[in-house]
Enzyme design. Structure first.
Site, short mmCIF file in Angstrom:
data_model
loop_
_atom_site.label_atom_id
_atom_site.label_comp_id
_atom_site.label_asym_id
_atom_site.label_seq_id
_atom_site.Cartn_x
_atom_site.Cartn_y
_atom_site.Cartn_z
N CYS A 63 13.20 15.02 53.93
CA CYS A 63 13.90 15.21 52.00
C CYS A 63 13.08 16.39 51.65
O CYS A 63 11.82 16.13 51.08
CB CYS A 63 14.14 14.19 51.68
N CYS A 75 20.57 9.89 48.88
CA CYS A 75 19.67 10.43 48.32
C CYS A 75 20.27 11.63 47.63
O CYS A 75 21.09 12.72 47.99
CB CYS A 75 18.63 11.74 49.22
N GLU A 109 -10.31 0.83 7.39
CA GLU A 109 -9.72 -0.34 8.22
C GLU A 109 -8.78 0.02 9.18
O GLU A 109 -7.72 0.39 8.21
CB GLU A 109 -9.38 -1.55 7.16
N CYS A 165 18.61 14.68 49.68
CA CYS A 165 19.13 15.34 50.88
C CYS A 165 20.26 14.31 51.58
O CYS A 165 20.42 14.70 52.57
CB CYS A 165 17.48 14.81 51.76
N LEU A 176 0.99 -1.01 0.16
CA LEU A 176 -0.13 -0.22 -0.15
C LEU A 176 1.01 1.00 0.06
O LEU A 176 2.05 1.18 0.28
CB LEU A 176 -0.41 -0.12 1.43
N LYS A 191 -5.21 -1.12 9.98
CA LYS A 191 -4.19 -1.78 9.27
C LYS A 191 -3.59 -2.54 10.48
O LYS A 191 -2.14 -1.87 11.37
CB LYS A 191 -2.78 -0.19 9.00
N CYS A 216 14.38 6.63 49.59
CA CYS A 216 15.36 8.38 50.11
C CYS A 216 14.39 7.63 51.44
O CYS A 216 13.03 7.48 51.63
CB CYS A 216 15.17 9.40 50.32
N ASP A 274 -0.97 -4.65 13.08
CA ASP A 274 0.56 -4.86 12.28
C ASP A 274 0.67 -6.46 13.47
O ASP A 274 1.03 -6.48 13.82
CB ASP A 274 1.59 -4.03 13.81
N ARG A 311 3.37 -14.03 2.58
CA ARG A 311 3.00 -12.86 1.12
C ARG A 311 4.94 -12.56 0.23
O ARG A 311 4.69 -12.90 -0.80
CB ARG A 311 2.78 -11.44 1.75
N TYR A 369 -9.20 -9.08 5.38
CA TYR A 369 -9.10 -7.87 4.77
C TYR A 369 -9.35 -7.32 2.86
O TYR A 369 -9.35 -7.55 2.66
CB TYR A 369 -7.25 -7.13 5.31
N LYS A 389 -0.75 6.38 7.81
CA LYS A 389 0.32 6.00 8.78
C LYS A 389 -0.05 6.85 10.09
O LYS A 389 -0.84 7.46 10.59
CB LYS A 389 1.19 5.76 8.80
S1 IVH Z 1 -4.90 -4.33 2.40
C1 IVH Z 1 -3.63 -4.04 -2.23
N1 IVH Z 1 -5.64 -4.43 4.90
O1 IVH Z 1 -0.52 -4.22 5.17
C2 IVH Z 1 -3.50 -4.07 -1.20
N2 IVH Z 1 -3.70 -4.48 4.47
O2 IVH Z 1 1.54 -2.41 2.99
C3 IVH Z 1 -2.67 -4.78 -0.33
N3 IVH Z 1 -2.42 -4.33 6.28
O3 IVH Z 1 1.12 -6.37 3.66
C4 IVH Z 1 -3.36 -4.38 1.57
N4 IVH Z 1 -3.92 -4.79 7.64
O4 IVH Z 1 -0.01 -7.04 5.43
C5 IVH Z 1 -5.45 -4.20 3.75
N5 IVH Z 1 -6.66 -3.92 6.41
C6 IVH Z 1 -5.94 -3.90 5.51
C7 IVH Z 1 -4.37 -3.94 6.53
C8 IVH Z 1 -3.40 -4.40 5.48
C9 IVH Z 1 -3.33 -4.83 7.55
C10 IVH Z 1 -0.94 -4.62 6.14
C11 IVH Z 1 -1.09 -5.86 4.63
C12 IVH Z 1 -0.25 -5.43 3.58
C13 IVH Z 1 1.12 -3.96 4.29
C14 IVH Z 1 0.17 -2.90 3.07
#
Ligand code: IVH
Length: 672
Positions: free
Chosen positions: A435, A411, A116, A414, A85, A118, A429, A120, A139, A228, A317
């Site tokens: 103090c 300390c 949605e 003091c 992305l 994102k 202390c 981690d 991936r 997703y 982000k």
């Molecule tokens: S969509 C074509 N949706 O973010 C779009 N990605 O930088 C494909 N990720 O490798 C991704 N939450 O692992 C999408 N709600 C979400 C996501 C998501 C996390 C991660 C995903 C991907 C990375 C993209």
């Protein structure tokens, strides 16, 4: 029916039932049978499969325990590449993105975006043929990944067989595998106890867990998967909206994110971003931003792709919660109770949305655990509003002039001896109120909003008053004269008079606030309320023995000891006498209003909207109730929010009273 078909039907029915329950439990967070009943079903299936091993199928819910180790992972070529992305780091970049899309589509009206979190974690592709999980893959570089089928099979929120029917012949589901924070903390805690290597964060833990060649190890890790999107789909006409596709996947047994929304236009998107950023710290999992996707699939197709990312989606982000910086030095701060806290002085760094130049190092054990030295490069974490902390050292970057951190023996304020009692992590202390640091912190606490709430008596002023020798105790505040105050920094006659009026006004208070303001160790607001309600007067609290103190709902042996020590000390007695003769007073507490739920056992289950379960528990305890963790015949009442699950069933079976959140709030209000 022949015996053989009867058993097969029984196996099929059991598996279907268990899969449905798995789905409710792992994907919808909404179990509808008690854990014990689920366990019984599983055991029934295991027994049957043991008798008829020839009919164990790969998609049976019993087959998630992992299998013998692999030599290595084989490669998988993604039929449809797994893209990445583009990122946006500001509202401005988001506006640019939206304008670009509408320009391309030649469209004035706002676009609908699927929003949605994102997650981690680690991106994964799951391939289902005729409804059965055939392959799981990472991936990788987007074109070629690794085959992690035996590992993904151990993750309970990944269906081994799709629910319902009518699915595409071939269906590739994509999503993120992650480790929820609670699971991560528990996992690391166990590793710590066994002196094993810790994971630095939930994402690394998820990655490490999926990289196991022995899937029996993966099976022990608390992983989840949230989907997703889809990849390859054969012989099926999917719905025309991204969000509808995800809802369809949910029906087939997948977990989708409960925070998913559709926003109408960029303004809505930015509001959603703010909403989730505020909620970030309280989510059960780590997220690093929001993904916005054009919801209409036909529009997605018109927009297409640029190099390795779709034009129709963007990741907005969040500010990073961890950053690297240099440890310049360590200061040792003295707290209200004498606790010495090492504080890292840092090269200023932008983290978690603010510039941080100090971070806590907690105590001497933590310094040892981190193995940190001055001039080291360290990772600083600031999540939500939590105090920034140093979480690890980047040893690769240790410079030649790295020097040891020396914990002081005396300390820094003091010069009294610093002592560390056995079994305690904190060094203190021993100077007490002699103090200046402890005195200042004690006065700041006394004046603070939740205590005596003295307007105009800020931290800076307290420090000046002590440094100038104008006060040597809290009591001295109440004999301050305008003439003495005038002349202090930023203190003219008017503000001095105002401060004296505020001091005067603070004397009308309540007993719980007064107790809290005293700053007794481990006695927070909630404990102060409990003490006041239980004893109804200051004298009774002062005279209470350890045994009677222990009768108060949230007072344990440690708090009881602190209270007892405090009231026995002569300087505390002087302090109380001084404050009372300065004129502090509070309304009497009626004995009849005290502890109306005394002796009753409550259980809280499910989620409440207006407060967390811990707060609900404390509020009940303040009214005298005992709060238990499970429902039994002794339970007086169950407070049930959505997702109360097996506890609710149990309460209904036992005929225990059940109240919902509205009734619970009414109950609290009644006794306010
Ligand atoms: S969509 C074509 N949706 O973010 C779009 N990605 O930088 C494909 N990720 O490798 C991704 N939450 O692992 C999408 N709600 C979400 C996501 C998501 C996390 C991660 C995903 C991907 C990375 C993209």
């Amino acid at each position: 029916m022949p015996e053989q078909s009867r058993i097969q039907l029984q196996l099929r029915t059991l598996r279907d039932t268990i899969n449905q329950h798995n789905h409710r439990y792992y994907a919808l967070d909404d179990p509808d049978i008690p854990d014990a009943a689920y366990d019984r079903l599983m055991r029934e299936l295991q027994d049957l499969e043991q008798q008829y091993p020839q009919w164990i199928s790969a998609d049976s819910p019993t087959q998630r325990v992992g299998s013998a180790p692999l030599d290595g992972f084989s490669q998988v070529t993604h039929e449809v590449p797994m893209l990445s992305l583009d990122n946006a780091f500001s509202g401005q970049e988001m506006d640019d993105f939206d304008r670009r899309l509408r320009g391309r589509l030649d469209r004035d009206q706002p676009l609908h975006y699927a929003c949605e979190p994102k997650l981690d974690g680690i991106a994964v592709s799951l391939l289902y043929r005729d409804g059965v999980l055939e392959r799981g893959a990472t991936r990788g570089d987007g074109a070629v990944g690794e085959d992690i089928t035996s590992n993904v099979r151990t993750i309970p929120s990944i269906p081994l067989r799709l629910l319902g029917d009518g699915w595409p012949r071939v269906l590739e589901v994509r999503g993120e595998i992650y480790m929820p924070r609670a699971g991560f903390d528990a996992f690391n805690e166990k590793a710590r106890q066994q002196s094993e290597k810790l994971f630095v964060n939930p994402r690394n833990a998820a990655a490490g867990s999926l990289r196991q060649l022995d899937s029996r190890v993966t099976a022990q890790r608390p992983l989840e998967m949230c989907c997703y999107g889809v990849g390859l789909v054969e012989a099926y006409a999917l719905p025309g909206k991204h969000t509808e596709i995800l809802t369809l996947l949910q029906g087939w047994g997948f977990r989708i994110n409960s925070e998913m929304r559709v926003a109408n236009g960029m303004k809505d998107c930015l509001a959603y971003y703010d909403y989730l950023l505020a909620k970030r710290a309280s989510l059960a999992y780590d997220i690093d931003g929001i993904v916005f996707k054009v919801d209409d699939i036909a529009l997605q197709q018109r927009l297409g792709f640029v190099s390795r990312a779709p034009r129709w989606a963007i990741a907005h982000k969040f500010p990073a919660e961890e950053e690297m910086t240099t440890l310049l030095g360590v200061d040792f701060q003295v707290g209200r109770t004498g606790a010495i806290t090492p504080v890292a002085r840092l090269e200023p760094v932008f983290v978690g949305g603010v510039t941080v130049s100090n971070a806590t190092l907690h105590n001497s054990d933590e310094i040892l655990r981190l193995g940190v030295k001055i001039n080291d490069t360290v990772v600083v974490r600031r999540a939500g509003d939590v105090i920034p902390k140093v979480v690890r050292v980047v040893l690769d970057k240790r410079p030649a002039n790295a020097s040891k951190i020396v914990f002081p023996a005396r300390c820094p304020i003091c010069e009294s001896v610093i002592e560390r009692l056995e079994g305690e992590a904190v060094s203190r202390c021993t100077g007490g109120l002699l103090c200046a640091a402890q005195l200042k912190e004690g006065i700041k606490h006394f004046a603070s909003r939740k205590a005596m709430d003295i307007d105009g008596l800020g931290d800076k002023l307290v420090e000046q008053l002590v440094d100038e020798g104008l006060i040597t105790s809290v009591v001295d505040l109440f004999s301050l004269q305008v003439t003495a105050l005038v002349g202090l920094e930023r203190m003219a006659e008017k503000s001095a008079a105002k401060l004296i009026a505020a001091l005067q006004a603070s004397k009308a208070t309540t007993l719980p606030k007064f107790i809290f303001a005293l700053g007794i160790r481990e006695v927070g607001e909630a404990t102060a309320v409990s003490l006041a309600k239980h004893f109804t007067s200051l004298e009774k609290i002062q005279q209470a023995s350890i045994e009677t103190l222990l009768e108060v709902p949230d007072v344990g042996p440690i708090v009881a000891q602190h209270l007892h020590d405090f009231f026995a000390a002569s300087h505390s007695q002087q302090l109380l006498a001084g404050l009372l003769s300065a004129g502090f007073y509070w309304p009497a507490i009626e004995a009849s209003k005290v502890q109306p739920l005394m002796g009753k056992i409550y259980v809280v289950s499910g989620s409440l909207e207006s407060m967390g379960r811990i707060e609900a528990k404390e509020r009940l305890q303040q009214l005298g109730a005992k709060v238990a963790g499970s429902v039994s015949a002794k339970t007086f009442c169950l407070v049930a929010g959505p997702g109360a699950g097996s506890k609710l069933t149990k309460a209904q079976q036992l005929g225990v009273d059940v109240i919902d959140e509205t009734q619970f709030l009414a109950l609290l209000k009644q006794y306010e």
